[in-house]
Design an enzyme around this catalytic site. Structure first.
Site, PDB file in Angstrom:
ATOM      1  CE  LYS A  43      -3.325  -2.938   0.390  1.00 53.93           C
ATOM      2  NZ  LYS A  43      -3.997  -3.448  -0.818  1.00 53.93           N
ATOM      3  N   GLY A  44       0.190   2.398  -0.136  1.00 55.29           N
ATOM      4  CA  GLY A  44       0.896   3.676  -0.215  1.00 55.29           C
ATOM      5  C   GLY A  44       1.686   3.994   1.026  1.00 55.29           C
TER       6      GLY A  44
END
Length: 379
Positions: free
Chosen positions: A183-184
């Protein structure tokens, strides 16, 4: 040449220093001071009534459905083209997932399809911000208001994305985030439940800790407090070690997202004229978090052969995400033709903040050569 992995978490010295502080504090477990601080920062960042830090996004989805009182016999409409966690969560509470097909251009849940699926047993909708792109929340919110349904935003992939200027994670009354390694922002694993309702957050936090108040809070009371179990709960707590990492990562969102945006823009520039590839589409009213960069290969191209070529050169790739209704575990007779098509033809190419422009160019060159070499044969 160096390998180019499909995903790579951006963790470094700042995160290590934060972990060292937790070690020194003597409280590495969940719902301690770092977890509490993280929850406060999340609530402030997203402008919500409460945030609950949990061990993964699947836990957050489960807690969200429990909070909304979903029970056996109920139906919850879920986005089909996604990692199947939303449908799994519906099954956790004994309800039935109803799979909604997606838009061909964005891969996000199609509000027109959702409208046609609403029936007498429908109690809510789980929308998914597909691989980092927010869904059509104006239409979805209106549907839920009209029919008296709840709406949950699965923003697992979308930290940093926006819809009409509002952050993903704040686009529905209840939202779920993931901090998985791709994920970011990431703590390796982790998640959060965000809600406009502070009481819902408090109830979810208790359910995430076996149904009792936080042991850390109990330990600060003079005397010998004995927690009382008033309901069946779960062990969904996020450790303070992971919470400390995420506090650092929250401060780096803009930096990490800027890198992903730059790499996505370069991919788009390099591959724009390739007729055998359809590039991601981002409507003007939203921004993408670029958890993944998915390209759709022409049906004449053998995706398996392209993947073999890329991997032989040390370039990571994947199939994209899942058409959930096709997974044998669900035993459904539903059809979602758009989702099924994307599942068959999408390919994920390397996307993370640790790329370089040189590596992006290398991936694009290799991908272009591979699709041309493997067009015209069996898929």
């Amino acid at each position: 040449m160096d390998a180019i992995p499909l995903v790579h978490a951006s963790l470094g010295e700042q995160e290590l220093a934060a972990v060292a502080e937790v070690f020194a504090s003597g409280w590495p477990a969940g719902q301690g001071p770092r977890s509490k601080a993280l929850e406060a920062e999340l609530a402030d960042r997203y402008g919500v009534g409460g945030a609950v830090a949990v061990s993964n996004c699947g836990c957050a989805l489960h807690l969200a459905l429990l909070a909304h009182g979903v029970k056996p016999g109920d139906e919850v409409i879920v986005a089909d083209y996604t990692f199947p966690a939303p449908a799994h969560a519906v099954h956790y509470v004994g309800a039935t997932p109803i799979f909604a097909d997606v838009r061909a251009d964005t891969g996000t849940i199609d509000p027109d399809v959702v409208a046609d699926l609403i029936g007498p047993r429908t109690v809510g909708i789980i929308a998914v911000d597909t691989v980092g792109l927010p869904a059509d929340y104006t239409e979805l919110v209106e549907l839920t208001r009209r029919h008296g349904l709840f709406l949950v935003e699965d923003a697992a992939c979308a930290v940093g994305a926006t819809y009409k200027g509002v952050q993903a994670g704040a686009l529905a009354p209840t939202a779920c985030l993931s901090f998985h390694g791709r994920k970011g922002i990431s703590s390796g694993e982790g998640g959060a439940l965000l809600t406009a309702d502070p009481q819902l957050a408090a109830a979810a936090r208790k359910r995430a800790s076996f149904g009792i108040e936080a042991i850390f809070d109990q330990a600060r009371i003079v005397g010998l407090p004995i927690p009382v179990f008033t309901e069946i709960g779960y062990n969904y707590k996020l450790s303070d070690i992971a919470a400390a990492i995420l506090q650092v990562q929250l401060g780096r969102i803009d930096e990490l997202l800027a890198r992903r945006n730059a790499f996505a823009a370069r991919y788009t520039e390099l591959l724009a004229d390739e007729e055998l590839i359809t590039l991601p589409f981002v409507p003007e009213d939203r921004t993408h978090a670029w958890q993944s960069y998915l390209v759709r290969l022409d049906p004449s191209v053998s995706r398996a052969a392209v993947a073999a070529d890329l991997r032989a050169q040390g370039i990571g790739c994947g199939h994209g995400t899942w058409a959930s209704h096709l997974q044998p575990v669900y035993e459904t007779k539903q059809t979602c033709p758009v989702s099924a098509d994307l599942f068959q033809h999408h390919m994920a190419i390397p996307m993370h903040a640790e790329l370089t422009m040189e590596k992006v160019e290398r991936v694009a060159t290799a991908l272009r050569a591979a699709v041309r070499a493997h067009a015209g044969g069996p898929e």
